[in-house]
Design a protein around this motif. Structure first.
Motif, PDB file in Angstrom:
ATOM      1  N   GLU A  39       7.180  15.100  13.472  1.00 56.39           N
ATOM      2  CA  GLU A  39       7.795  15.003  14.773  1.00 56.39           C
ATOM      3  C   GLU A  39       7.209  15.455  16.011  1.00 56.39           C
ATOM      4  O   GLU A  39       7.669  14.348  16.947  1.00 56.39           O
ATOM      5  N   ASP A  40       6.390  16.256  15.881  1.00 58.39           N
ATOM      6  CA  ASP A  40       5.675  16.357  16.770  1.00 58.39           C
ATOM      7  C   ASP A  40       4.412  15.693  17.218  1.00 58.39           C
ATOM      8  O   ASP A  40       4.162  15.565  18.522  1.00 58.39           O
ATOM      9  N   ASP A  41       3.729  15.120  16.203  1.00 62.34           N
ATOM     10  CA  ASP A  41       3.099  13.895  16.049  1.00 62.34           C
ATOM     11  C   ASP A  41       2.540  14.132  14.956  1.00 62.34           C
ATOM     12  O   ASP A  41       1.856  14.118  13.522  1.00 62.34           O
ATOM     13  N   PRO A  42       3.161  12.772  15.022  1.00 69.25           N
ATOM     14  CA  PRO A  42       2.421  12.231  13.287  1.00 69.25           C
ATOM     15  C   PRO A  42       1.644  11.469  12.991  1.00 69.25           C
ATOM     16  O   PRO A  42       0.730  11.363  11.722  1.00 69.25           O
ATOM     17  N   SER A  43       0.230  11.525  13.714  1.00 70.09           N
ATOM     18  CA  SER A  43      -0.565  11.359  13.353  1.00 70.09           C
ATOM     19  C   SER A  43      -1.763  12.581  13.341  1.00 70.09           C
ATOM     20  O   SER A  43      -3.479  12.565  13.057  1.00 70.09           O
ATOM     21  N   GLN A  44      -1.216  13.389  13.302  1.00 67.95           N
ATOM     22  CA  GLN A  44      -2.224  15.195  12.854  1.00 67.95           C
ATOM     23  C   GLN A  44      -2.381  15.109  11.619  1.00 67.95           C
ATOM     24  O   GLN A  44      -1.823  14.596  10.521  1.00 67.95           O
ATOM     25  N   ALA A  45      -3.537  15.459  10.626  1.00 66.20           N
ATOM     26  CA  ALA A  45      -3.902  16.315   9.907  1.00 66.20           C
ATOM     27  C   ALA A  45      -3.449  17.775   9.598  1.00 66.20           C
ATOM     28  O   ALA A  45      -3.064  18.445  10.667  1.00 66.20           O
ATOM     29  N   ASN A  46      -3.196  17.931   8.165  1.00 67.88           N
ATOM     30  CA  ASN A  46      -2.305  19.652   7.308  1.00 67.88           C
ATOM     31  C   ASN A  46      -4.043  20.135   8.271  1.00 67.88           C
ATOM     32  O   ASN A  46      -5.296  19.553   7.813  1.00 67.88           O
ATOM     33  N   SER A  74      -6.902  -2.554  14.403  1.00 63.69           N
ATOM     34  CA  SER A  74      -6.205  -1.410  14.787  1.00 63.69           C
ATOM     35  C   SER A  74      -6.882   0.014  13.672  1.00 63.69           C
ATOM     36  O   SER A  74      -6.857  -0.492  12.718  1.00 63.69           O
ATOM     37  N   TYR A  75      -7.453   0.870  14.475  1.00 69.32           N
ATOM     38  CA  TYR A  75      -7.401   1.799  14.110  1.00 69.32           C
ATOM     39  C   TYR A  75      -8.750   1.882  13.162  1.00 69.32           C
ATOM     40  O   TYR A  75      -8.815   2.674  11.911  1.00 69.32           O
ATOM     41  N   GLY A  76      -9.340   1.047  13.743  1.00 75.36           N
ATOM     42  CA  GLY A  76     -10.999   1.266  13.324  1.00 75.36           C
ATOM     43  C   GLY A  76     -11.511   0.442  12.178  1.00 75.36           C
ATOM     44  O   GLY A  76     -12.536   0.676  11.917  1.00 75.36           O
ATOM     45  N   PHE A  77     -10.383  -0.115  11.770  1.00 78.20           N
ATOM     46  CA  PHE A  77     -10.335  -0.984  10.551  1.00 78.20           C
ATOM     47  C   PHE A  77     -11.514  -2.263  11.186  1.00 78.20           C
ATOM     48  O   PHE A  77     -11.592  -3.392  12.329  1.00 78.20           O
ATOM     49  N   PHE A  78     -12.585  -2.849   9.682  1.00 76.17           N
ATOM     50  CA  PHE A  78     -13.456  -3.679  10.038  1.00 76.17           C
ATOM     51  C   PHE A  78     -13.637  -3.865   8.406  1.00 76.17           C
ATOM     52  O   PHE A  78     -13.784  -2.985   7.665  1.00 76.17           O
ATOM     53  N   ARG A  79     -13.914  -4.972   8.061  1.00 82.38           N
ATOM     54  CA  ARG A  79     -13.993  -5.399   6.651  1.00 82.38           C
ATOM     55  C   ARG A  79     -15.151  -6.311   7.348  1.00 82.38           C
ATOM     56  O   ARG A  79     -14.647  -7.726   7.560  1.00 82.38           O
ATOM     57  N   GLY A  80     -15.950  -7.107   6.640  1.00 81.76           N
ATOM     58  CA  GLY A  80     -16.498  -8.024   5.760  1.00 81.76           C
ATOM     59  C   GLY A  80     -17.797  -8.479   4.860  1.00 81.76           C
ATOM     60  O   GLY A  80     -17.451  -7.161   3.990  1.00 81.76           O
ATOM     61  N   ASP A  81     -17.351  -9.188   4.200  1.00 79.72           N
ATOM     62  CA  ASP A  81     -18.042 -10.000   3.186  1.00 79.72           C
ATOM     63  C   ASP A  81     -18.993 -11.263   3.177  1.00 79.72           C
ATOM     64  O   ASP A  81     -18.944 -11.598   4.160  1.00 79.72           O
ATOM     65  N   SER A  97       0.938  -1.048  -0.156  1.00 76.75           N
ATOM     66  CA  SER A  97      -0.495   0.254  -0.137  1.00 76.75           C
ATOM     67  C   SER A  97       0.960   1.864  -0.489  1.00 76.75           C
ATOM     68  O   SER A  97       1.806   1.075   0.686  1.00 76.75           O
ATOM     69  N   GLU A  98       0.494   2.463  -0.751  1.00 76.79           N
ATOM     70  CA  GLU A  98       1.834   3.514  -1.023  1.00 76.79           C
ATOM     71  C   GLU A  98       1.093   4.282  -0.147  1.00 76.79           C
ATOM     72  O   GLU A  98       2.361   4.871   0.660  1.00 76.79           O
ATOM     73  N   ASN A  99      -0.125   4.262   0.665  1.00 78.33           N
ATOM     74  CA  ASN A  99       0.007   5.361   2.220  1.00 78.33           C
ATOM     75  C   ASN A  99      -0.622   4.283   3.300  1.00 78.33           C
ATOM     76  O   ASN A  99      -1.579   5.483   3.844  1.00 78.33           O
ATOM     77  N   GLY A 100      -1.031   3.139   3.771  1.00 75.18           N
ATOM     78  CA  GLY A 100      -1.143   2.373   4.663  1.00 75.18           C
ATOM     79  C   GLY A 100      -3.046   2.509   4.127  1.00 75.18           C
ATOM     80  O   GLY A 100      -3.914   1.646   4.855  1.00 75.18           O
ATOM     81  N   ALA A 101      -3.862   2.958   3.187  1.00 80.43           N
ATOM     82  CA  ALA A 101      -5.113   2.614   2.781  1.00 80.43           C
ATOM     83  C   ALA A 101      -5.062   1.995   1.276  1.00 80.43           C
ATOM     84  O   ALA A 101      -4.860   1.349   1.477  1.00 80.43           O
ATOM     85  N   GLU A 102      -6.418   2.703   0.388  1.00 82.94           N
ATOM     86  CA  GLU A 102      -6.646   1.578  -0.042  1.00 82.94           C
ATOM     87  C   GLU A 102      -6.271   2.483  -1.613  1.00 82.94           C
ATOM     88  O   GLU A 102      -6.802   1.989  -2.837  1.00 82.94           O
ATOM     89  N   PHE A 138      -4.431   6.099  11.130  1.00 78.00           N
ATOM     90  CA  PHE A 138      -3.691   6.536  11.394  1.00 78.00           C
ATOM     91  C   PHE A 138      -3.715   7.780  12.470  1.00 78.00           C
ATOM     92  O   PHE A 138      -3.617   8.115  13.021  1.00 78.00           O
ATOM     93  N   ARG A 139      -3.614   8.744  10.615  1.00 80.04           N
ATOM     94  CA  ARG A 139      -4.230   9.998  11.213  1.00 80.04           C
ATOM     95  C   ARG A 139      -5.362  10.281  11.176  1.00 80.04           C
ATOM     96  O   ARG A 139      -5.916   9.654  10.570  1.00 80.04           O
ATOM     97  N   GLU A 140      -5.427  11.878  11.962  1.00 80.82           N
ATOM     98  CA  GLU A 140      -6.667  12.679  11.958  1.00 80.82           C
ATOM     99  C   GLU A 140      -7.237  12.677   9.964  1.00 80.82           C
ATOM    100  O   GLU A 140      -6.376  12.797   9.179  1.00 80.82           O
ATOM    101  N   HIS A 141      -8.851  12.670  10.397  1.00 77.30           N
ATOM    102  CA  HIS A 141      -9.466  13.528   9.130  1.00 77.30           C
ATOM    103  C   HIS A 141      -8.714  12.236   7.560  1.00 77.30           C
ATOM    104  O   HIS A 141      -8.393  12.432   6.743  1.00 77.30           O
ATOM    105  N   SER A 142      -8.904  10.830   8.505  1.00 75.22           N
ATOM    106  CA  SER A 142      -8.094   9.732   6.911  1.00 75.22           C
ATOM    107  C   SER A 142      -9.228   8.507   7.102  1.00 75.22           C
ATOM    108  O   SER A 142      -8.664   7.631   6.300  1.00 75.22           O
ATOM    109  N   ARG A 143     -10.075   8.775   7.523  1.00 74.49           N
ATOM    110  CA  ARG A 143     -11.572   7.765   7.363  1.00 74.49           C
ATOM    111  C   ARG A 143     -11.692   7.392   6.613  1.00 74.49           C
ATOM    112  O   ARG A 143     -11.638   8.038   5.172  1.00 74.49           O
ATOM    113  N   GLU A 144     -11.868   6.236   5.469  1.00 75.01           N
ATOM    114  CA  GLU A 144     -12.209   5.518   4.511  1.00 75.01           C
ATOM    115  C   GLU A 144     -13.603   4.363   4.035  1.00 75.01           C
ATOM    116  O   GLU A 144     -12.963   3.622   5.138  1.00 75.01           O
TER     117      GLU A 144
END
Length: 264
Positions: free
Chosen positions: A184-191, A105-112, A10-15, A136-142
């Motif tokens: 470095e201060d908080d890698p989970s924050q969003a722009n 982790s990080y709210g991952f859920f999958r069902g089929d 995955s390029e960014n840990g997502a889809e 993992f980061r803010e504003h990265s829900r999908e």
């Protein structure tokens, strides 16, 4: 995974999946380039060569075939980087009914939920699935919803026709980039602007395909046709002086495949 010469990550840990065979297309920025993808031998790439792999649910797969480099020439002269043929389940190979649920982790859920059946000369397989994660980061829900189905008809033991349908939709929040000190201060924050301007990406896809196959001891003949429609809206940084941050487009891709093998 663990197929020699194949890099998948995955390029960014997502889809967003990147796949490379022996280094082909390894520097592509988003979707895979340089590798031809097929769904049961019918083209899955867009007209520009890119492939959105999230348009297909791997839970629908029976197996995948990997053709490296020149070995992929059976699917055409434009497959120097290799080819991957995704072979879906059918009514003959699928379980009558199956449900799968995953969480992490990080709210991952999958069902089929899927199922297949054989009725006389007809067989059918269908699956509906969804995936979501907070990220993992803010504003990265999908979240992603996918429906896939195929219906086959055997005219005889040597001749079969199969129709394929894919419907999917993905909604993704984009957290944007950070400076080195912010990371470095908080890698989970969003722009901060990503939240204020609601940076996001919306994708939807419809794909129809049909393939006629003839198999005897002496010949193998496949003829297929496909059409799919992509609709994408991408919202990034926007200001009155910088209008390139909002992107919306759609594309219609169509074509055919003809493959003949003689064993005379």
């Amino acid at each position: 995974q663990r197929t020699p010469g194949v890099f998948l990550q995955s390029e960014n840990g997502a889809e967003v999946s990147k796949i490379s065979i022996r280094g082909s297309g390894i520097t592509s920025e988003d979707e895979p380039l340089g590798v031809m993808f097929l769904l049961d031998g019918v083209n899955f790439n867009q007209g520009d060569g890119e492939t959105i792999l999230e348009d297909f649910d791997v839970a629908s797969l029976s197996y995948a075939e990997v053709f490296r480099g020149a070995d992929a020439f059976k699917y055409g002269a434009l497959t120097l980087g290799g080819a991957i043929n995704l072979v879906p389940l059918t009514g003959y190979t699928a379980a009558p009914f199956q449900v799968r649920i995953e969480g992490g982790s990080y709210g991952f859920f999958r069902g089929d939920m899927s199922g297949g059946a054989v009725e006389g000369n007809f067989d059918e397989f269908g699956t509906i699935g969804f995936r979501e994660r907070d990220g993992f980061r803010e504003h990265s829900r999908e979240d992603t919803e996918i429906l896939f189905a195929d219906v086959g008809y055997k005219f005889s033991e040597q001749v079969e026709n199969r129709f394929y349908l894919t419907l999917d939709r993905t909604s993704r929040n984009l957290p944007g980039g950070l400076t080195k000190s912010e990371m470095e201060d908080d890698p989970s924050q969003a722009n901060p602007l990503a939240i204020a301007q609601d940076w996001n990406k919306e994708l939807s896809n419809v794909r129809l395909a049909d393939k006629l196959s003839i198999r005897t001891e002496e010949i193998q003949f496949d003829v297929g046709a496909y059409w799919f429609h992509h609709d994408i809206e991408n919202r990034g940084f926007f200001s009155p002086d910088f209008r390139e941050g909002i992107e919306q487009f759609y594309s219609d891709n169509f074509g055919g495949n003809l493959n003949f093998v003689s064993r005379h």
